[in-house]
Design a protein around this motif. Structure first.
Motif, PDB file in Angstrom:
ATOM      1  N   MET A   1       0.843  -1.104   0.048  1.00 55.31           N
ATOM      2  CA  MET A   1      -0.053  -0.046   0.071  1.00 55.31           C
ATOM      3  C   MET A   1       1.119   1.328  -0.065  1.00 55.31           C
ATOM      4  O   MET A   1       1.459   1.429   0.930  1.00 55.31           O
ATOM      5  CB  MET A   1      -0.877  -0.006   1.355  1.00 55.31           C
ATOM      6  N   LEU A   2       0.999   2.099  -1.011  1.00 52.98           N
ATOM      7  CA  LEU A   2       1.824   3.077  -1.533  1.00 52.98           C
ATOM      8  C   LEU A   2       0.909   4.253  -0.935  1.00 52.98           C
ATOM      9  O   LEU A   2      -0.094   4.352  -1.237  1.00 52.98           O
ATOM     10  CB  LEU A   2       2.295   3.102  -2.542  1.00 52.98           C
ATOM     11  N   THR A   3       1.659   5.202  -0.231  1.00 50.84           N
ATOM     12  CA  THR A   3       0.874   6.573  -0.158  1.00 50.84           C
ATOM     13  C   THR A   3       1.691   7.859  -0.450  1.00 50.84           C
ATOM     14  O   THR A   3       3.089   7.698  -0.596  1.00 50.84           O
ATOM     15  CB  THR A   3       0.370   6.711   1.270  1.00 50.84           C
ATOM     16  N   GLU A   4       1.121   9.019  -0.687  1.00 52.05           N
ATOM     17  CA  GLU A   4       1.894  10.013  -1.325  1.00 52.05           C
ATOM     18  C   GLU A   4       2.522   9.664  -2.870  1.00 52.05           C
ATOM     19  O   GLU A   4       3.537   9.985  -2.749  1.00 52.05           O
ATOM     20  CB  GLU A   4       2.709  10.823  -0.433  1.00 52.05           C
ATOM     21  N   THR A   5       1.678   9.173  -3.464  1.00 51.84           N
ATOM     22  CA  THR A   5       1.969   8.727  -4.869  1.00 51.84           C
ATOM     23  C   THR A   5       1.657  10.073  -5.500  1.00 51.84           C
ATOM     24  O   THR A   5       1.138  11.042  -5.205  1.00 51.84           O
ATOM     25  CB  THR A   5       1.464   7.679  -5.665  1.00 51.84           C
ATOM     26  N   SER A   6       2.296  10.030  -6.882  1.00 52.02           N
ATOM     27  CA  SER A   6       2.142  11.197  -7.683  1.00 52.02           C
ATOM     28  C   SER A   6       1.929  11.101  -9.107  1.00 52.02           C
ATOM     29  O   SER A   6       1.905   9.961  -9.530  1.00 52.02           O
ATOM     30  CB  SER A   6       3.356  12.516  -7.450  1.00 52.02           C
ATOM     31  N   ALA A   7       1.689  12.108  -9.868  1.00 51.73           N
ATOM     32  CA  ALA A   7       1.572  11.699 -11.364  1.00 51.73           C
ATOM     33  C   ALA A   7       2.915  11.909 -12.063  1.00 51.73           C
ATOM     34  O   ALA A   7       2.848  11.893 -13.197  1.00 51.73           O
ATOM     35  CB  ALA A   7       0.630  12.748 -11.899  1.00 51.73           C
ATOM     36  N   GLY A   8       4.027  12.046 -11.103  1.00 52.96           N
ATOM     37  CA  GLY A   8       5.349  12.130 -11.658  1.00 52.96           C
ATOM     38  C   GLY A   8       5.953  10.809 -12.115  1.00 52.96           C
ATOM     39  O   GLY A   8       5.243   9.873 -12.225  1.00 52.96           O
ATOM     40  N   PRO A   9       7.195  10.928 -12.775  1.00 54.92           N
ATOM     41  CA  PRO A   9       7.860   9.837 -13.363  1.00 54.92           C
ATOM     42  C   PRO A   9       8.134   8.713 -12.399  1.00 54.92           C
ATOM     43  O   PRO A   9       8.239   7.638 -12.616  1.00 54.92           O
ATOM     44  CB  PRO A   9       8.903  10.314 -14.127  1.00 54.92           C
ATOM     45  N   GLY A  10       8.677   9.267 -10.998  1.00 56.91           N
ATOM     46  CA  GLY A  10       8.903   8.261 -10.332  1.00 56.91           C
ATOM     47  C   GLY A  10       7.887   7.388  -9.830  1.00 56.91           C
ATOM     48  O   GLY A  10       7.949   5.910  -9.773  1.00 56.91           O
ATOM     49  N   THR A  11       6.651   7.731  -9.311  1.00 57.89           N
ATOM     50  CA  THR A  11       5.451   6.809  -8.943  1.00 57.89           C
ATOM     51  C   THR A  11       5.153   5.995 -10.350  1.00 57.89           C
ATOM     52  O   THR A  11       4.937   4.671 -10.064  1.00 57.89           O
ATOM     53  CB  THR A  11       4.413   7.626  -8.930  1.00 57.89           C
ATOM     54  N   ALA A  12       5.264   6.677 -11.693  1.00 59.81           N
ATOM     55  CA  ALA A  12       4.925   5.870 -12.914  1.00 59.81           C
ATOM     56  C   ALA A  12       5.754   4.777 -12.973  1.00 59.81           C
ATOM     57  O   ALA A  12       5.244   3.627 -13.395  1.00 59.81           O
ATOM     58  CB  ALA A  12       4.623   6.790 -13.845  1.00 59.81           C
ATOM     59  N   TRP A  13       6.925   4.935 -12.775  1.00 56.57           N
ATOM     60  CA  TRP A  13       7.915   3.823 -13.118  1.00 56.57           C
ATOM     61  C   TRP A  13       7.751   2.642 -12.046  1.00 56.57           C
ATOM     62  O   TRP A  13       7.986   1.679 -12.455  1.00 56.57           O
ATOM     63  CB  TRP A  13       9.408   4.448 -12.755  1.00 56.57           C
TER      64      TRP A  13
END
Length: 265
Positions: A33-45
């Motif tokens: 369970m991941l939190t403080e994800t974002s629309a940026g490249p790190g989360t997407a990767w």
């Protein structure tokens, strides 16, 4: 037995996302369970590596906000709890997993706030709508629900009891208890006062939690705060690990640690 973990990844940029995934790959959890994800490249990767490895990934991106994701190597069944009424849907990721008994999972990232009225109202509305969605679940769903993530609140008996928290923030944990949910770490270590986030002044706060419904309390086998995510500068939060005594079939996933198959590291 299944093992789950929740961790705030702090909207990780690509380099830090790679180090975070290396840590997660070494663990080989059933549910992440991941939190403080974002629309940026790190989360997407990170999410793409899990998808390519064969994991189920539940994520509702929102370009204007941070969010939550749920990753599972346990098959996701067709039915998922309805949390569409939550005021910021991208901050909740939900699924029903094929465990025995069946379990419902919610990864949640409660908004933080400052002293401004707008952010205070935004946080209160989110908590109120989340608790309402949980209360409206059927008794079987609620009894077999696992909720984990960064709640951005502390308990009324937190040591020390930091000033500035409002009644609705204390009320989130009180309401979960009143609804029959068990704080898994408090269940295993009732006298402990762990901290999952350390402020600039060195003060500790317990912001990250995992709760389970009443039908799962007897299946808790262990719960621990994992501070290496902070000390190794993967994020500024400790992770929370949960072991539940559940039977399950697992997806035929590839190992995230195989650079030849995924090109990760």
């Amino acid at each position: 037995m299944i093992r789950a973990v929740t961790v705030n990844i702090g909207a990780a940029a690509r380099e830090r996302a790679e180090r975070m995934l290396r840590w997660l790959a070494d663990r080989d959890d059933d549910v992440v369970m991941l939190t403080e994800t974002s629309a940026g490249p790190g989360t997407a990767w990170i999410l793409e590596q899990y998808r390519r490895a064969g994991y189920a990934v539940i994520n509702t991106p929102d370009d204007g906000d941070r969010g939550a994701a749920l990753i599972s190597r346990i098959p996701v069944t067709a039915h998922q709890p309805d949390f569409g009424q939550v005021s910021i849907p991208a901050r909740v990721a939900t699924a029903r997993l094929d465990t025995r008994p069946a379990t419902w999972w919610v990864s949640v990232y409660v908004p933080s706030r400052d002293r401004s009225a707008d952010k205070t109202t935004r946080k209160e509305l989110f908590i109120t709508s989340l608790l309402k969605a949980i209360a409206q679940l059927g008794p079987d769903e609620r009894g077999h629900l696992v909720i984990g993530g960064d709640y951005n609140v502390i308990a009324a008996d937190h040591r020390p009891l930091h000033p500035g928290f409002l009644p609705f923030e204390f009320g989130m944990l009180d309401t979960l208890t009143a609804e029959g949910f068990t704080d898994t770490h408090a269940h295993m270590a009732p006298e402990a006062q762990p901290y999952s986030w350390i402020g600039r002044t060195g003060d500790g706060y317990r912001y990250d939690y995992v709760h389970v419904g009443s039908e799962l309390t007897g299946r808790i086998r262990d719960c621990a705060y994992l501070h290496e995510t902070r000390t190794e500068a993967l994020t500024d939060h400790a992770a929370v690990e949960l072991h539940l005594d559940l039977e399950t079939a697992r997806l035929p996933v590839e190992s995230l640690a195989r650079p030849t198959s995924l090109g990760l590291f």
